[in-house]
Design a protein around this motif. Structure first.
Motif, mmCIF file in Angstrom:
data_model
loop_
_atom_site.group_PDB
_atom_site.id
_atom_site.type_symbol
_atom_site.label_atom_id
_atom_site.label_comp_id
_atom_site.label_asym_id
_atom_site.label_seq_id
_atom_site.Cartn_x
_atom_site.Cartn_y
_atom_site.Cartn_z
ATOM 1 N N MET A 1 -2.609 8.239 7.242
ATOM 2 C CA MET A 1 -2.941 9.225 6.205
ATOM 3 C C MET A 1 -1.944 10.382 6.233
ATOM 4 O O MET A 1 -1.444 10.816 5.186
ATOM 5 C CB MET A 1 -4.364 9.753 6.445
ATOM 6 N N PHE A 2 -1.640 10.869 7.424
ATOM 7 C CA PHE A 2 -0.683 11.963 7.588
ATOM 8 C C PHE A 2 0.686 11.565 7.048
ATOM 9 O O PHE A 2 1.337 12.334 6.329
ATOM 10 C CB PHE A 2 -0.601 12.338 9.073
ATOM 11 N N GLU B 1 -2.291 -0.499 9.618
ATOM 12 C CA GLU B 1 -0.995 -1.174 9.533
ATOM 13 C C GLU B 1 0.067 -0.247 8.962
ATOM 14 O O GLU B 1 1.237 -0.297 9.367
ATOM 15 C CB GLU B 1 -1.129 -2.439 8.674
ATOM 16 N N VAL B 2 -0.326 0.599 8.013
ATOM 17 C CA VAL B 2 0.593 1.614 7.488
ATOM 18 C C VAL B 2 1.037 2.542 8.621
ATOM 19 O O VAL B 2 2.201 2.942 8.707
ATOM 20 C CB VAL B 2 -0.064 2.426 6.354
ATOM 21 N N GLY B 3 0.093 2.855 9.526
ATOM 22 C CA GLY B 3 0.416 3.702 10.667
ATOM 23 C C GLY B 3 1.442 3.064 11.587
ATOM 24 O O GLY B 3 2.378 3.730 12.050
ATOM 25 N N PHE B 4 1.301 1.766 11.874
ATOM 26 C CA PHE B 4 2.281 1.069 12.707
ATOM 27 C C PHE B 4 3.671 1.088 12.061
ATOM 28 O O PHE B 4 4.670 1.346 12.728
ATOM 29 C CB PHE B 4 1.837 -0.389 12.944
ATOM 30 N N ILE C 1 -4.402 11.725 16.943
ATOM 31 C CA ILE C 1 -5.260 11.442 15.785
ATOM 32 C C ILE C 1 -5.482 9.949 15.546
ATOM 33 O O ILE C 1 -6.336 9.578 14.747
ATOM 34 C CB ILE C 1 -4.677 12.077 14.498
ATOM 35 N N GLY C 2 -4.730 9.070 16.203
ATOM 36 C CA GLY C 2 -4.944 7.636 16.036
ATOM 37 C C GLY C 2 -4.186 7.045 14.860
ATOM 38 O O GLY C 2 -3.666 7.759 14.000
ATOM 39 N N GLY D 1 -7.944 21.159 19.503
ATOM 40 C CA GLY D 1 -8.784 20.050 19.085
ATOM 41 C C GLY D 1 -9.007 19.979 17.586
ATOM 42 O O GLY D 1 -10.009 19.418 17.127
ATOM 43 N N TRP D 2 -8.067 20.513 16.818
ATOM 44 C CA TRP D 2 -8.212 20.481 15.365
ATOM 45 C C TRP D 2 -8.094 19.050 14.837
ATOM 46 O O TRP D 2 -7.486 18.182 15.458
ATOM 47 C CB TRP D 2 -7.132 21.335 14.697
#
Length: 466
Positions: A33-34, A232-235, A26-27, A158-159
């Motif tokens: 977000m997740f 940045e939150v994802g990292f 999802i990147g 692929g959801w």
């Protein structure tokens, strides 16, 4: 402990593999977000308990307690709190978030996750009380398997992040149903019992401290989300997830020791309580140090292998956050020692200071140094808790002398040798050497552990002779 250890190892490996693949699917932005939604789910999940679990452990460990009546009251309270939590959460999502996509994911992930966590927690509380850890491990394994299957199937189909989030939450419900099934086979409930009044004795302190314990791991994401971009939150989330998962290994010890500590104190056996808590700190701290070594020495290799080269900016964060594993492995048993000997108010005060200061740490450092500042803030939060727990603990001299001082010196020695002598070794050889050296030194200098090793060898020899 062995049941919890192997089930935790399995579930953490399964969840780690799932999350690693999901991050690549999802990147960084959608993964941020997740992660934000998972943080909300865990906090909301706490509000379905509000510290009542600790009251159950305290009251049911008293000799002659009516466990059926206590558990019936507990289930009623959890149902009321669950309904209230879902209503309030829904209102927050609707009125406080403008992004339609984020609001949708919040509903799809948080609602089923919170419901499932409530169901699991009811069963786990009873089996922890009875020290039937095999049932707890079964529940956790089922949860991990269904979560992995659901997420991987969604990726194969692929959801998007919304549908995958829903099946992620649904896995908790499946495991929750299984947990309640096991619970029903082991105890009979009579919901005609009135609510036990003693269930509310000292509850406020447990509510506050329990909330703070749940919030502390999430304040980083919730705070930096207001300062940094979702990427940045994802990292930060990727880097923070690894030490958080590894902490579950020493955290197994806490689950096994908790009811024993309560029993010692309720039996007025204060010396046994202190010795048990010292042993808990010693074991958990050395396990935390072992878990941190690969993160400290090989962050680039771990990030690149698990997530890919595009996630390498998170490697320095992972190296800094490796210290969180060590500090958490010390802070949690220190807090349990206070809780189980009737000093919950001190734990609450220390946690309150950590949360307030933590928000300031995260906001100011992430504003100045971005995600690296957030990683440093996480370490500072744990250091603040450590200083607080040591300061209020009357047994601090015993804990430092018998459990922490030697462990810290051994850990420092391994770090120095690993950094100066064999730092060029590959991940597998270097990690093995570091861990074996720390274990060997620990056995060599600790008389109690040497006694366990000798006892184990003698029992094996006795088995062979039979």
């Amino acid at each position: 402990m062995l049941h919890l250890f192997f089930s935790t190892a399995f579930t953490r490996v399964a969840n780690a593999v799932t999350i690693i693949m999901l991050a690549g699917h999802i990147g960084a932005e959608e993964y941020g977000m997740f992660s934000l939604c998972v943080a909300y789910a865990l906090i909301a999940g706490y509000f379905t308990d509000m510290g009542v679990k600790n009251i159950v452990m305290r009251e049911a460990s008293i000799e002659g307690a009516n466990v059926s009546s206590i558990m019936s009251s507990y289930i009623k309270i959890r149902i009321y709190l669950l309904l209230l939590t879902l209503v309030v959460s829904g209102l927050i999502f609707i009125f406080f978030y403008d992004s339609i996509k984020l609001t949708k994911v919040l509903f799809l992930l948080v609602f089923p996750t919170v419901t499932g966590l409530t169901m699991q927690s009811i069963a786990i509380t009873f089996f922890q009380l009875k020290e039937e850890m095999k049932f707890i491990s079964n529940i956790r394994v089922i949860s991990a398997i269904t979560c992995t299957i659901g997420v991987l199937f969604g990726m194969w189909q692929g959801w998007g992040v919304d549908l995958i989030s829903f099946f992620y939450g649904l896995s908790y419900i499946v495991a929750g149903v299984f947990g309640l099934y096991l619970l029903g086979r082991n105890i009979k409930f009579d919901f005609k019992y009135k609510l036990e009044k003693r269930m509310f004795k000292g509850l406020l302190s447990f509510i506050i401290s329990g909330l703070l314990i749940m919030v502390i791991p999430q304040i980083g994401i919730l705070t930096i989300e207001k300062v940094l971009t979702l990427k940045e939150v994802g990292f930060y989330s990727v880097a923070y997830r690894i030490p958080t998962a590894l902490y579950q290994i020493p955290g197994v010890v806490a689950g096994a020791f908790y009811p024993v500590l309560f029993k010692h104190y309720n039996s007025n056996n204060y010396i046994a309580h202190r010795e048990t808590n010292v042993k808990q700190v010693k074991i958990m701290s050395i396990l935390g140090m072992l878990a941190s070594l690969p993160l400290l020495f090989y962050p680039d290799w771990i990030i690149k292998t698990l997530f890919g080269a595009q996630w390498l900016p998170a490697s320095l964060l992972l190296q800094v956050l490796s210290l969180v594993v060590v500090l958490q492995s010390i802070n949690f048993p220190l807090g349990d020692g206070l809780t189980t000997k009737g000093q919950q108010k001190f734990r609450t005060i220390v946690l309150s200071i950590a949360v307030v200061s933590g928000i300031l740490y995260y906001y100011m450092l992430s504003l100045e140094f971005n995600s690296l500042g957030a990683a440093c803030a996480a370490v500072l939060v744990e250091i603040t808790m450590f200083i607080g727990f040591i300061a209020v603990n009357k047994d601090r001299r015993w804990i430092i002398k018998q459990a922490l001082l030697i462990n810290f010196l051994l850990y420092l020695l391994v770090i120095i040798l690993g950094g100066m002598v064999w730092h060029n070794l590959n991940f597998y050889l270097g990690t093995t050497l570091n861990c074996l050296l720390l274990i060997g030194l620990f056995i060599l200098v600790d008389k109690e552990v040497r006694g366990y090793v000798v006892q184990f060898k003698m029992s094996k020899q006795l088995d062979r002779s039979k």
